[in-house]
Design an enzyme around this catalytic site. Structure first.
Site, mmCIF file in Angstrom:
data_model
loop_
_atom_site.group_PDB
_atom_site.id
_atom_site.type_symbol
_atom_site.label_atom_id
_atom_site.label_comp_id
_atom_site.label_asym_id
_atom_site.label_seq_id
_atom_site.Cartn_x
_atom_site.Cartn_y
_atom_site.Cartn_z
ATOM 1 N N CYS A 92 0.943 -1.404 -0.185
ATOM 2 C CA CYS A 92 0.161 0.539 -0.057
ATOM 3 C C CYS A 92 0.620 1.441 0.343
ATOM 4 C CB CYS A 92 -1.432 0.388 0.788
ATOM 5 S SG CYS A 92 -0.342 1.173 2.303
ATOM 6 N N GLU A 93 0.462 2.641 -1.098
ATOM 7 C CA GLU A 93 1.290 3.787 -0.843
ATOM 8 C C GLU A 93 1.152 4.118 0.601
ATOM 9 O OE1 GLU A 93 -0.419 4.860 -4.684
ATOM 10 O OE2 GLU A 93 -2.028 6.505 -3.645
ATOM 11 N N HIS A 94 -0.033 3.927 0.978
ATOM 12 C CA HIS A 94 0.777 5.073 1.709
ATOM 13 C C HIS A 94 0.745 4.864 3.332
ATOM 14 C CE1 HIS A 94 -4.134 4.697 0.405
ATOM 15 N NE2 HIS A 94 -3.404 5.805 0.396
ATOM 16 N N HIS A 95 1.180 3.241 3.614
ATOM 17 C CA HIS A 95 1.654 3.032 4.702
ATOM 18 C C HIS A 95 3.434 2.226 4.752
ATOM 19 C CE1 HIS A 95 -1.771 3.408 6.714
ATOM 20 N NE2 HIS A 95 -1.213 3.838 7.490
ATOM 21 N N GLN A 133 -5.172 -1.078 -3.864
ATOM 22 C CA GLN A 133 -5.936 -2.054 -4.563
ATOM 23 C C GLN A 133 -6.849 -1.466 -5.429
ATOM 24 O OE1 GLN A 133 -7.549 -5.003 -1.667
ATOM 25 N NE2 GLN A 133 -9.258 -5.721 -3.534
ATOM 26 N N HIS A 161 -5.194 -6.575 3.941
ATOM 27 C CA HIS A 161 -3.527 -5.322 4.062
ATOM 28 C C HIS A 161 -2.911 -5.190 5.248
ATOM 29 C CE1 HIS A 161 -5.383 -2.510 0.319
ATOM 30 N NE2 HIS A 161 -6.101 -3.974 0.267
ATOM 31 N N CYS A 163 -1.580 -2.799 6.905
ATOM 32 C CA CYS A 163 -2.119 -1.745 7.837
ATOM 33 C C CYS A 163 -3.882 -1.778 8.015
ATOM 34 C CB CYS A 163 -1.820 -0.684 6.662
ATOM 35 S SG CYS A 163 -3.079 -0.326 5.147
HETATM 36 N N1 LIG Z 1 -8.969 2.885 -1.024
HETATM 37 C C1 LIG Z 1 -7.618 2.379 -0.605
HETATM 38 N N2 LIG Z 1 -6.982 2.314 0.839
HETATM 39 C C2 LIG Z 1 -6.034 2.558 1.137
HETATM 40 C C3 LIG Z 1 -5.297 1.221 0.608
HETATM 41 N N3 LIG Z 1 -4.795 1.112 1.255
HETATM 42 C C4 LIG Z 1 -4.363 1.481 1.830
HETATM 43 N N4 LIG Z 1 -5.543 2.278 2.026
HETATM 44 C C5 LIG Z 1 -6.373 3.225 3.487
HETATM 45 O O1 LIG Z 1 -4.993 4.339 2.898
HETATM 46 C C6 LIG Z 1 -5.729 5.027 4.934
HETATM 47 C C7 LIG Z 1 -4.771 6.360 4.524
HETATM 48 O O2 LIG Z 1 -5.748 7.302 5.351
HETATM 49 P P1 LIG Z 1 -5.114 8.465 6.834
HETATM 50 O O3 LIG Z 1 -5.603 8.614 7.516
HETATM 51 O O4 LIG Z 1 -4.220 9.450 5.626
HETATM 52 O O5 LIG Z 1 -3.450 7.603 7.186
HETATM 53 P P2 LIG Z 1 -3.350 6.758 8.775
HETATM 54 O O6 LIG Z 1 -3.777 7.532 10.371
HETATM 55 O O7 LIG Z 1 -2.679 5.839 8.478
HETATM 56 O O8 LIG Z 1 -5.070 5.988 8.876
HETATM 57 P P3 LIG Z 1 -5.344 4.363 9.519
HETATM 58 O O9 LIG Z 1 -5.342 3.581 8.917
HETATM 59 O O10 LIG Z 1 -7.154 4.687 9.952
HETATM 60 O O11 LIG Z 1 -5.074 4.772 10.785
HETATM 61 C C8 LIG Z 1 -6.490 4.506 5.130
HETATM 62 O O12 LIG Z 1 -7.471 4.286 5.459
HETATM 63 C C9 LIG Z 1 -5.673 2.994 4.370
HETATM 64 O O13 LIG Z 1 -6.777 2.470 5.322
HETATM 65 C C10 LIG Z 1 -6.069 1.063 -1.193
HETATM 66 O O14 LIG Z 1 -5.176 -0.357 -1.572
HETATM 67 N N5 LIG Z 1 -6.899 1.816 -0.601
HETATM 68 ZN ZN LIG Z 2 -1.302 1.409 4.091
#
Ligand SMILES: Nc1nc2c(ncn2[C@@H]2O[C@H](COP(=O)(O)OP(=O)(O)OP(=O)(O)O)[C@@H](O)[C@H]2O)c(=O)[nH]1
Ligand SMILES: [Zn+2]
Length: 203
Positions: A92-95, A133, A161, A163
């Site tokens: 996942c590109e966020h974490h 995804q 996921h 994360c």
């Molecule tokens: N739509 C989507 N979201 C994703 C995917 N992989 C990770 N995420 C989400 O990316 C979001 C990033 O949200 P943020 O609120 O900026 O990050 P965060 O504070 O670490 O969020 P939490 O995971 O809720 O603790 C999270 O809700 C993750 O679940 C994906 O493949 N698709």
């Molecule tokens: Zn993530």
């Protein structure tokens, strides 16, 4: 980036300069985490991670469209072709944590079929990047549509996921399903046929 990635067979050739630069950065990260990067068990870890992370993102060096175009064959067959249960490992590109599961891919040819192995190769080429995804699902679909111009393409991905499991909301059993369809699969009957063929895998 991995060196000479024109061919998708050369994933073990790592660029020395990039590997060293990544390793230097990981040495700092490990130190910042409070560990002793000079102790025996960790001594080679920065280099190991540097190679692992390049492997996990080697999709950037691949050309998915070219992968499909390299094995197109002319055939009259106009029935649904389904390749299901393709393992997906992405990040996942966020974490930068893994998400993993299965992809199910189908298409209905329109004069051209593709070598079967090329479908999982395309899944990998897009999965081995920093992803979400939804985009992964769309990219696979778009690539097949562009390369084969078939009567329709269907892609479903089910994934867990990390994360959402190891951290954050910590839901251990949640599975995310995404889907993307073109052409004939936009019709109810065709889509249902596809879903029934992969149904035992969809919860
Ligand atoms: N739509 C989507 N979201 C994703 C995917 N992989 C990770 N995420 C989400 O990316 C979001 C990033 O949200 P943020 O609120 O900026 O990050 P965060 O504070 O670490 O969020 P939490 O995971 O809720 O603790 C999270 O809700 C993750 O679940 C994906 O493949 N698709
Ligand atoms: Zn993530």
């Amino acid at each position: 980036m991995i060196k000479e990635m024109k061919s998708y067979e050369k994933i073990e050739q790592y660029d020395t300069e990039i590997t060293e630069s990544l390793a230097d950065n990981y040495r700092i990260i490990i130190d910042n985490l409070g560990e002793d990067v000079t102790r025996e068990g960790l001594e080679k870890t920065p280099e190991r991670i540097a190679k692992a992370i390049q492997y996990l993102t080697h999709g950037y060096g691949l050309d998915p469209l070219q992968i499909l175009k390299s094995a197109l064959f002319t055939e009259d067959h106009q029935q649904m072709i389904v390749v299901k249960d393709i393992e997906v490992y992405s990040m996942c590109e966020h974490h930068m944590l893994p998400f993993f599961g299965k992809a199910h891919v189908a298409y209905i040819p329109n004069g051209k079929i593709v070598g079967l192995s090329k479908i999982p190769r395309v899944v990998d080429a897009y999965a081995r990047r920093m992803q979400v995804q939804e985009r992964l699902t769309d990219q696979i679909k778009n690539c097949i549509q562009e390369a084969l111009n078939p009567l329709g393409v269907a892609v479903v991905i089910e994934a867990q996921h990390m994360c959402m499991q190891m951290r954050g909301i910590q839901k251990q059993n949640s599975v995310t399903t995404t889907s993307s369809f073109t052409g004939a699969f936009e019709k109810d009957k065709t889509r249902k046929e596809f879903i029934s063929l992969v149904a035992n895998k969809l919860s």
